[in-house]
Write an enzyme that holds these catalytic residues in place. Structure first.
Site, PDB file in Angstrom:
ATOM      1  N   ASP A  29       1.663  20.694 -20.219  1.00  0.00           N
ATOM      2  CA  ASP A  29       0.939  19.439 -20.432  1.00  0.00           C
ATOM      3  C   ASP A  29       1.907  18.587 -21.250  1.00  0.00           C
ATOM      4  OD1 ASP A  29      -0.492  17.274 -21.303  1.00  0.00           O
ATOM      5  OD2 ASP A  29      -2.367  18.379 -21.552  1.00  0.00           O
ATOM      6  N   ARG A  42     -13.351  15.641 -33.663  1.00  0.00           N
ATOM      7  CA  ARG A  42     -12.681  16.698 -32.907  1.00  0.00           C
ATOM      8  C   ARG A  42     -13.108  18.019 -33.532  1.00  0.00           C
ATOM      9  NH1 ARG A  42     -10.144  14.500 -28.143  1.00  0.00           N
ATOM     10  NH2 ARG A  42     -12.332  14.851 -27.791  1.00  0.00           N
ATOM     11  N   PHE A  64     -18.886  14.861 -25.917  1.00  0.00           N
ATOM     12  CA  PHE A  64     -18.522  14.002 -27.054  1.00  0.00           C
ATOM     13  C   PHE A  64     -18.439  12.532 -26.675  1.00  0.00           C
ATOM     14  CE2 PHE A  64     -14.185  13.483 -25.571  1.00  0.00           C
ATOM     15  CZ  PHE A  64     -14.031  14.596 -24.771  1.00  0.00           C
ATOM     16  N   TYR A  93       0.841  -1.202   0.000  1.00  0.00           N
ATOM     17  CA  TYR A  93       0.000   0.000   0.000  1.00  0.00           C
ATOM     18  C   TYR A  93       0.874   1.249   0.000  1.00  0.00           C
ATOM     19  CZ  TYR A  93      -3.735   3.269   0.937  1.00  0.00           C
ATOM     20  OH  TYR A  93      -4.617   4.303   0.828  1.00  0.00           O
ATOM     21  N   LYS A 120      -0.055   7.983 -23.270  1.00  0.00           N
ATOM     22  CA  LYS A 120       0.395   8.303 -24.636  1.00  0.00           C
ATOM     23  C   LYS A 120       1.889   8.011 -24.752  1.00  0.00           C
ATOM     24  CE  LYS A 120      -3.593  10.763 -24.319  1.00  0.00           C
ATOM     25  NZ  LYS A 120      -4.430  10.766 -23.099  1.00  0.00           N
TER      26      LYS A 120
HETATM   27  N1  F0G Z   1      -3.922  16.303 -22.096  1.00  0.00           N
HETATM   28  C1  F0G Z   1      -3.892  15.932 -23.387  1.00  0.00           C
HETATM   29  C2  F0G Z   1      -3.173  16.768 -24.370  1.00  0.00           C
HETATM   30  C3  F0G Z   1      -4.573  14.774 -23.788  1.00  0.00           C
HETATM   31  O1  F0G Z   1      -4.558  14.423 -25.068  1.00  0.00           O
HETATM   32  C4  F0G Z   1      -5.264  14.001 -22.823  1.00  0.00           C
HETATM   33  C5  F0G Z   1      -6.009  12.818 -23.218  1.00  0.00           C
HETATM   34  C6  F0G Z   1      -5.263  14.430 -21.499  1.00  0.00           C
HETATM   35  C7  F0G Z   1      -4.573  15.579 -21.175  1.00  0.00           C
HETATM   36  C8  F0G Z   1      -6.025  13.685 -20.423  1.00  0.00           C
HETATM   37  O2  F0G Z   1      -5.388  12.507 -20.126  1.00  0.00           O
HETATM   38  O3  F0G Z   1      -7.013  10.723 -20.825  1.00  0.00           O
HETATM   39  O4  F0G Z   1      -5.088  10.238 -19.306  1.00  0.00           O
HETATM   40  O5  F0G Z   1      -7.009  11.537 -18.490  1.00  0.00           O
HETATM   41  N2  F0G Z   1      -6.307  12.540 -24.390  1.00  0.00           N
HETATM   42  C9  F0G Z   1      -7.010  11.364 -24.866  1.00  0.00           C
HETATM   43  C10 F0G Z   1      -7.180  11.476 -26.351  1.00  0.00           C
HETATM   44  C11 F0G Z   1      -8.281  11.097 -24.157  1.00  0.00           C
HETATM   45  O6  F0G Z   1      -7.838  10.585 -26.910  1.00  0.00           O
HETATM   46  O7  F0G Z   1      -6.666  12.401 -26.970  1.00  0.00           O
HETATM   47  P1  F0G Z   1      -6.188  11.183 -19.662  1.00  0.00           P
END
Ligand code: F0G
Length: 467
Positions: free
Chosen positions: A216, A383, A450, A73, A259
């Site tokens: 980000d 998108r 969406f 944990y 990603k």
């Molecule tokens: N920031 C970016 C640029 C993203 O593309 C995503 C997620 C997030 C934050 C949020 O992250 O999904 O781990 O909570 N993008 C996915 C997409 C959902 O399909 O582009 P997450």
């Protein structure tokens, strides 16, 4: 010397069979899903280009790492391994793991935003903006104008327009701007990178006004590759060094590890400030889990640590972007309108140009994504206007300049032959676009509409005629 082609820097050890249902079954599945590709069952999909998020194939090393999960944990060994790897490759002082990116966005927004604040950024991302708004802030887009033009071929369309940022600071005052959100490889713009020169200039301007810069970093490795490939002075630097340099221009980051980091689940928040880190660790316990696991199993953190080290390997990232460029070239050659230059994580079809007969009020990108599925079993995502949601003040649909369908390429999953079949599927629609019918809402949820909204064709009951 003649330039050699790249090839995938891996061979395939395990396969997952694909299934292709008939055209009639696909038409039925699309209708049952309310013409929203998010609501399709994955087993009804042939080639799944919905997202690059959590869809990567892990390496044998990562799978082996899963067996080393320390499921304590508190104080899991995998947490300390991840902490060390994140410090080595992203360079921040404090790591707070979260279950995925939006978990980190939630914590960050709660930490820094007070009601009435303004958060500038280089184009919105859906979850990021939603958390900023939930915490009481207003998002303001300060991305360069080129980002909104699918045909503009500038190499760094993710760049922030410094004049827009300065004007915003002058208008609302720096005290109402808790931080600027700087996104790498801007998702909604088509995966467009930001240049190091711009990153440094934004940092300098923000520092002058005492405004924090939060990255980000979700697709920062892909962004680093583009800097190496396109920005003067970087061709001899390693992707790993460029990544560190990007991060050095910020006070912290949120990251969806689903990603770049090559895992199926996970994310993190990083900050350099000790006091902020303490507060973040306090909040994460409430919403995600203890600060040494943040909603993740030990094995997930181990897979992420190994994935990060693989993600910055040049051969990996070149082949990853190379595959996206390959699909882009196939479509471009036939005159299919796509966002150019091709970005990091997918090909974005310009649905407004693709379907000029469908007005924006009938959601051309939503219709095109649904029609592509019916045509071929290829799953993509909208998108455009549906993703953009409604203006919080007026309640009206926001109509972004970009009305796009994203063909997102999972990492290390599909082959070039899958890209060929995908291109052929798009061409088939492009030959007779008037077959596609516009859509109207039948159900619209409050948040991030969406994902779960449902539609019906504006006339008849099919989204693609003569399928
Ligand atoms: N920031 C970016 C640029 C993203 O593309 C995503 C997620 C997030 C934050 C949020 O992250 O999904 O781990 O909570 N993008 C996915 C997409 C959902 O399909 O582009 P997450």
């Amino acid at each position: 010397m003649r330039k050699r082609s790249w090839a995938e820097p891996f061979k395939i050890k395990m396969v997952e069979p694909l299934r292709m249902i008939s055209a009639a079954e696909r038409a039925k599945a699309a209708a049952e899903a309310g013409f929203n590709t998010f609501l399709l069952k994955s087993e009804d999909v042939y080639i799944d280009l919905l997202t690059d998020s959590g869809t990567s194939a892990m390496s044998d090393r990562q799978w082996a790492g899963m067996m080393l999960g320390d499921e304590a944990y508190a104080g899991s060994a995998n947490y300390y391994h991840l902490e060390e790897v994140v410090a080595r490759h992203y360079g921040y002082k404090h790591l707070i793991p979260t279950h995925q990116g939006r978990g980190a966005e939630h914590i960050l927004s709660r930490l820094l935003i007070k009601p009435g604040d303004v958060v500038p950024g280089n184009m919105y991302f859906t979850t990021t903006r939603a958390h900023q708004e939930l915490a009481g802030a207003r998002f303001v887009d300060v991305i360069c104008d080129a980002a909104h033009d699918p045909a503009d071929e500038s190499p760094f369309k993710g760049n922030i327009d410094l004049a827009k940022l300065e004007a915003l600071i002058a208008r609302v005052g720096a005290s109402r701007i808790p931080y600027l959100c700087m996104q790498c490889c801007v998702n909604m713009a088509g995966g467009q990178p930001i240049s190091m020169a711009n990153i440094a200039a934004v940092r300098a301007l923000c520092r002058q006004h005492g405004i924090k810069v939060m990255l980000d970093a979700t697709r920062a490795v892909e962004n680093a590759y583009f800097i190496k490939d396109r920005e003067p002075g970087y061709s001899n630097k390693s992707v790993a060094d460029i990544l560190l340099e990007i991060c050095s221009h910020s006070d912290g980051c949120t990251n969806s590890a689903k990603k770049d980091c090559l895992v199926n689940i996970g994310g993190f928040l990083c900050v350099n400030d000790d006091e902020l880190a303490e507060r973040a660790r306090n909040l994460v316990v409430l919403f995600e889990g203890l600060h040494t696991y943040g909603g993740l199993a030990g094995r997930d953190m181990e897979a992420m640590a190994i994935g990060i080290t693989e993600s910055v390997q040049y051969d990996h990232i070149r082949a990853r972007i190379g595959q996206v460029e390959y699909l882009g070239a196939l479509l471009d050659r036939q005159g299919v309108p796509i966002v150019k230059p091709v970005g990091g994580h997918g090909i974005f079809l310009d649905a407004a140009a693709f379907l000029p007969h469908i007005p924006r009020s009938q959601f051309p990108a939503q219709a095109l994504a649904a029609a592509l599925y019916v045509e071929s079993g290829v799953r993509s995502m909208e998108r455009g206007t549906v993703s953009a949601g409604r203006d919080p003040d007026t309640g009206k649909n926001i109509e972004p300049k970009l009305e796009l369908v994203r063909l997102t390429i999972p990492r290390r999953v599909y082959t070039q032959a899958h890209m060929d079949v995908t291109a052929e599927s798009v061409w088939a629609l492009f030959e007779a676009p008037e077959r596609v019918v516009g859509l109207a809402f039948t159900f619209e949820p409050t948040y991030l509409r969406f994902f779960q909204s449902r539609f019906k064709p504006v006339e008849g009951d099919v989204v693609l005629r003569n399928a």
